[in-house]
Design a protein around this motif. Structure first.
Motif, PDB file in Angstrom:
ATOM      1  N   LEU A   1       5.265 -28.397 -49.934  1.00 52.69           N
ATOM      2  CA  LEU A   1       6.070 -28.330 -51.155  1.00 52.69           C
ATOM      3  C   LEU A   1       6.605 -26.918 -51.380  1.00 52.69           C
ATOM      4  O   LEU A   1       7.772 -26.734 -51.756  1.00 52.69           O
ATOM      5  CB  LEU A   1       5.251 -28.792 -52.357  1.00 52.69           C
ATOM      6  CG  LEU A   1       4.866 -30.283 -52.372  1.00 52.69           C
ATOM      7  CD1 LEU A   1       3.974 -30.590 -53.569  1.00 52.69           C
ATOM      8  CD2 LEU A   1       6.109 -31.152 -52.395  1.00 52.69           C
ATOM      9  N   ALA A   2       5.757 -25.908 -51.153  1.00 53.46           N
ATOM     10  CA  ALA A   2       6.208 -24.526 -51.326  1.00 53.46           C
ATOM     11  C   ALA A   2       7.291 -24.182 -50.315  1.00 53.46           C
ATOM     12  O   ALA A   2       8.278 -23.512 -50.642  1.00 53.46           O
ATOM     13  CB  ALA A   2       5.025 -23.570 -51.186  1.00 53.46           C
ATOM     14  N   GLY A   3       7.139 -24.649 -49.079  1.00 50.00           N
ATOM     15  CA  GLY A   3       8.152 -24.389 -48.057  1.00 50.00           C
ATOM     16  C   GLY A   3       9.475 -25.040 -48.386  1.00 50.00           C
ATOM     17  O   GLY A   3      10.539 -24.432 -48.210  1.00 50.00           O
ATOM     18  N   ILE A   4       9.434 -26.275 -48.870  1.00 57.62           N
ATOM     19  CA  ILE A   4      10.670 -26.955 -49.250  1.00 57.62           C
ATOM     20  C   ILE A   4      11.367 -26.207 -50.385  1.00 57.62           C
ATOM     21  O   ILE A   4      12.588 -26.019 -50.374  1.00 57.62           O
ATOM     22  CB  ILE A   4      10.379 -28.411 -49.650  1.00 57.62           C
ATOM     23  CG1 ILE A   4       9.942 -29.209 -48.418  1.00 57.62           C
ATOM     24  CG2 ILE A   4      11.597 -29.061 -50.291  1.00 57.62           C
ATOM     25  CD1 ILE A   4       9.449 -30.603 -48.732  1.00 57.62           C
ATOM     26  N   ALA A   5      10.588 -25.753 -51.360  1.00 54.96           N
ATOM     27  CA  ALA A   5      11.170 -25.039 -52.499  1.00 54.96           C
ATOM     28  C   ALA A   5      11.798 -23.716 -52.066  1.00 54.96           C
ATOM     29  O   ALA A   5      12.934 -23.392 -52.451  1.00 54.96           O
ATOM     30  CB  ALA A   5      10.102 -24.797 -53.559  1.00 54.96           C
ATOM     31  N   VAL A   6      11.074 -22.938 -51.266  1.00 55.44           N
ATOM     32  CA  VAL A   6      11.596 -21.650 -50.807  1.00 55.44           C
ATOM     33  C   VAL A   6      12.819 -21.857 -49.924  1.00 55.44           C
ATOM     34  O   VAL A   6      13.821 -21.140 -50.036  1.00 55.44           O
ATOM     35  CB  VAL A   6      10.499 -20.868 -50.055  1.00 55.44           C
ATOM     36  CG1 VAL A   6      11.081 -19.632 -49.367  1.00 55.44           C
ATOM     37  CG2 VAL A   6       9.399 -20.455 -51.018  1.00 55.44           C
ATOM     38  N   GLY A   7      12.774 -22.851 -49.034  1.00 53.95           N
ATOM     39  CA  GLY A   7      13.908 -23.123 -48.171  1.00 53.95           C
ATOM     40  C   GLY A   7      15.148 -23.525 -48.954  1.00 53.95           C
ATOM     41  O   GLY A   7      16.260 -23.059 -48.662  1.00 53.95           O
ATOM     42  N   ALA A   8      14.971 -24.372 -49.971  1.00 51.05           N
ATOM     43  CA  ALA A   8      16.108 -24.793 -50.787  1.00 51.05           C
ATOM     44  C   ALA A   8      16.695 -23.614 -51.558  1.00 51.05           C
ATOM     45  O   ALA A   8      17.924 -23.469 -51.667  1.00 51.05           O
ATOM     46  CB  ALA A   8      15.674 -25.885 -51.757  1.00 51.05           C
ATOM     47  N   PHE A   9      15.831 -22.750 -52.081  1.00 50.10           N
ATOM     48  CA  PHE A   9      16.318 -21.581 -52.819  1.00 50.10           C
ATOM     49  C   PHE A   9      17.099 -20.648 -51.900  1.00 50.10           C
ATOM     50  O   PHE A   9      18.200 -20.183 -52.258  1.00 50.10           O
ATOM     51  CB  PHE A   9      15.138 -20.833 -53.447  1.00 50.10           C
ATOM     52  CG  PHE A   9      15.524 -19.534 -54.094  1.00 50.10           C
ATOM     53  CD1 PHE A   9      16.096 -19.512 -55.359  1.00 50.10           C
ATOM     54  CD2 PHE A   9      15.306 -18.322 -53.447  1.00 50.10           C
ATOM     55  CE1 PHE A   9      16.460 -18.316 -55.960  1.00 50.10           C
ATOM     56  CE2 PHE A   9      15.662 -17.127 -54.036  1.00 50.10           C
ATOM     57  CZ  PHE A   9      16.247 -17.127 -55.300  1.00 50.10           C
ATOM     58  N   CYS A  10      16.548 -20.352 -50.716  1.00 45.18           N
ATOM     59  CA  CYS A  10      17.226 -19.443 -49.785  1.00 45.18           C
ATOM     60  C   CYS A  10      18.546 -20.031 -49.300  1.00 45.18           C
ATOM     61  O   CYS A  10      19.548 -19.314 -49.201  1.00 45.18           O
ATOM     62  CB  CYS A  10      16.316 -19.147 -48.588  1.00 45.18           C
ATOM     63  SG  CYS A  10      14.859 -18.159 -48.986  1.00 45.18           S
ATOM     64  N   PHE A  11      18.562 -21.319 -49.008  1.00 43.37           N
ATOM     65  CA  PHE A  11      19.795 -21.949 -48.545  1.00 43.37           C
ATOM     66  C   PHE A  11      20.860 -21.925 -49.638  1.00 43.37           C
ATOM     67  O   PHE A  11      22.028 -21.613 -49.384  1.00 43.37           O
ATOM     68  CB  PHE A  11      19.525 -23.387 -48.120  1.00 43.37           C
ATOM     69  CG  PHE A  11      20.759 -24.128 -47.666  1.00 43.37           C
ATOM     70  CD1 PHE A  11      21.293 -23.905 -46.410  1.00 43.37           C
ATOM     71  CD2 PHE A  11      21.394 -25.035 -48.513  1.00 43.37           C
ATOM     72  CE1 PHE A  11      22.429 -24.583 -45.992  1.00 43.37           C
ATOM     73  CE2 PHE A  11      22.533 -25.711 -48.102  1.00 43.37           C
ATOM     74  CZ  PHE A  11      23.045 -25.485 -46.840  1.00 43.37           C
ATOM     75  N   GLY A  12      20.459 -22.242 -50.870  1.00 44.48           N
ATOM     76  CA  GLY A  12      21.421 -22.213 -51.972  1.00 44.48           C
ATOM     77  C   GLY A  12      21.974 -20.824 -52.211  1.00 44.48           C
ATOM     78  O   GLY A  12      23.185 -20.663 -52.437  1.00 44.48           O
ATOM     79  N   LEU A  13      21.114 -19.813 -52.145  1.00 47.81           N
ATOM     80  CA  LEU A  13      21.567 -18.445 -52.346  1.00 47.81           C
ATOM     81  C   LEU A  13      22.488 -18.007 -51.213  1.00 47.81           C
ATOM     82  O   LEU A  13      23.486 -17.299 -51.443  1.00 47.81           O
ATOM     83  CB  LEU A  13      20.352 -17.512 -52.441  1.00 47.81           C
ATOM     84  CG  LEU A  13      20.626 -16.068 -52.900  1.00 47.81           C
ATOM     85  CD1 LEU A  13      21.346 -16.054 -54.238  1.00 47.81           C
ATOM     86  CD2 LEU A  13      19.314 -15.291 -52.991  1.00 47.81           C
ATOM     87  N   THR A  14      22.181 -18.432 -49.986  1.00 49.59           N
ATOM     88  CA  THR A  14      23.053 -18.117 -48.850  1.00 49.59           C
ATOM     89  C   THR A  14      24.438 -18.698 -49.047  1.00 49.59           C
ATOM     90  O   THR A  14      25.459 -18.027 -48.822  1.00 49.59           O
ATOM     91  CB  THR A  14      22.433 -18.657 -47.548  1.00 49.59           C
ATOM     92  OG1 THR A  14      21.167 -18.037 -47.339  1.00 49.59           O
ATOM     93  CG2 THR A  14      23.332 -18.371 -46.363  1.00 49.59           C
TER      94      THR A  14
END
Length: 334
Positions: free
Chosen positions: A151-164
C-alpha cells in the motif's frame, strides 16, 4: 549422495541451457537492425575491429545497446522476483514499491531544473530518487508487513508519477529532451552508459545473490522464517535496498519498462520449480532475453525508424498480466 549429485547436475544443465539461449538471443540482437548483419559479418567485425562500417555499427551502436538491454532485463527480473517473494504478492513488480516512479521523478527534476544531461548523469539522479522513494515507503509502512509495503509503495508511486506528469506539463518544450527516455528507449546506449550502470547493477546483483536464501524462507511466512533464525525486518530492508539499486538503475538506463519484472520470475518458477536462488538466476536470464528480443522488434518493426521498447513490451506483456490476474481469481463457493 546420489540425490545431491543429481540436483547439482540439474542445476548445471539449467544454467547451461539458459546460457545457450541467451547467447543465441545476443547474436540475434547484434544482427538485427535497419541494416541486417550476418553472423559471419559479426564474427569478422569482432576479430578485426577495423574502421569499416560493419565494425563501427557493431562496436559503437549495437553491442552497447544489446549489453545494456541484457543488464536492464536481468535487473528488472531479479527485482520483480524479490518483490513477489518478500511481499508475497504474485502480481508484484518493481513499480509496486514506487522505486521506478521515484527514480523517474528525480531524473526529470534534475534534467529540467538543474540542467543536467539525460545521457551522462541519469544514474546518480536515479539513485537519489529511488533511494528516497524506497525509504519513504519503508517509513510509511512502519512495521514492514507485505500489505503495508504494498500500500505504501502504491501511494508513493502514484504521488511521484503524478508530480512527474505535472512538472512535464508546466513547460513541455523544456522537458521535451526527456521524451525518448520517458517512452523507454535504448537508442542512446553507449559504452559509457553500460559502464556507468554497473555501479548500481553490480552491488544490486551481489546483494540479490546474498539475500536469496533468506528470501526463500520469508516467502514461507514471517513466523516460520524467524523460527529458522532469519531476521525478517533486516532481510526486508536489504531486499528494499537491492530493489532500489536494480530497479532504479534500470529506470535510469532505459526509462520505465513494465511487465518484465512481473513475467520473468513467474516463467522461471514454472520452468525450474526450485529454490529462490536458482529461480532468480533463471529469471535474470529470461529477463535479459525478453528485453533484447523486445528491443530487436522495436528496431525492425518500422525500420529504418523505431518504436519505443515500452510499447513492444506492453503489447506482449498485457496478455500475460490478464492471464495472471484471471488465474489468481478466487473461486466462488457454491
Amino acid at each position: 549422495m546420489t540425490l545431491i549429485a543429481g540436483s547439482r547436475l540439474r542445476v548445471i544443465l539449467i544454467v547451461l541451457c539458459c546460457g545457450l539461449i541467451l547467447s543465441a538471443t545476443l547474436l540475434l540482437g547484434l544482427s538485427t537492425g535497419a541494416r541486417h548483419m550476418s553472423f559471419g559479418t559479426i564474427l569478422d567485425a569482432v576479430r578485426s575491429r577495423a574502421d569499416d562500417e560493419a565494425s563501427l555499427i557493431l562496436w559503437d551502436i549495437r553491442l552497447p545497446r544489446v549489453m545494456l538491454a541484457a543488464l536492464v532485463g536481468a535487473a528488472l527480473a531479479i527485482s520483480g522476483g524479490i518483490i513477489q517473494s518478500v511481499t508475497r504478492n504474485p502480481l508484484g513488480d518493481p513499480g509496486l514499491l514506487g522505486i521506478n516512479a521515484g527514480a523517474g521523478l528525480a531524473i526529470i527534476m534534475g534534467t529540467g531544473f538543474l540542467g543536467t544531461d539525460i545521457v551522462s548523469s541519469p544514474f546518480w539522479l536515479a539513485a537519489i530518487g529511488a533511494g528516497l522513494a524506497a525509504f519513504t515507503v519503508q517509513a510509511l509502512a512502519g512495521i514492514p508487513t507485505p500489505m503495508r509495503l504494498t500500500l505504501a509503495g502504491i501511494a508513493v508511486g502514484a504521488f511521484c508519477f503524478g508530480l512527474t506528469q505535472a512538472i512535464a506539463l508546466v513547460d513541455p518544450d523544456r522537458f521535451d529532451l526527456v521524451r525518448n527516455w520517458r517512452a523507454a528507449s535504448l537508442a542512446a546506449a553507449t559504452v559509457k552508459n553500460v559502464v556507468a550502470s554497473l555501479w548500481m547493477f553490480g552491488p544490486g546483483f551481489l546483494l540479490a545473490l546474498w539475500i536469496a536464501p533468506r528470501i526463500s524462507l520469508i516467502a514461507l511466512g514471517d513466523e516460520r522464517a524467524a523460527s529458522l533464525g532469519v531476521s525478517v525486518n533486516r532481510t526486508r530492508l536489504i531486499s528494499l535496498i537491492t530493489v532500489m539499486l536494480l530497479a532504479g538503475g534500470s529506470t535510469a538506463a532505459s526509462g520505465p519498462i513494465a511487465f518484465i519484472g512481473l513475467a520473468a520470475p513467474h516463467i522461471a518458477r514454472r520452468a525450474v520449480r526450485a529454490g529462490e536462488g536458482l529461480t532468480l538466476a533463471v529469471a535474470a536470464f529470461i529477463g535479459a532475453e525478453l528485453v533484447i528480443l523486445a528491443d530487436a522488434m522495436a528496431r525492425t518493426a518500422v525500420a529504418p525508424d523505431e518504436i519505443p521498447i515500452s510499447v513492444v513490451i506492453a503489447v506482449l506483456g498485457a496478455p500475460f498480466l490478464i492471464f495472471m490476474a484471471r488465474r489468481r481469481q478466487p473461486t466462488r463457493q457454491a
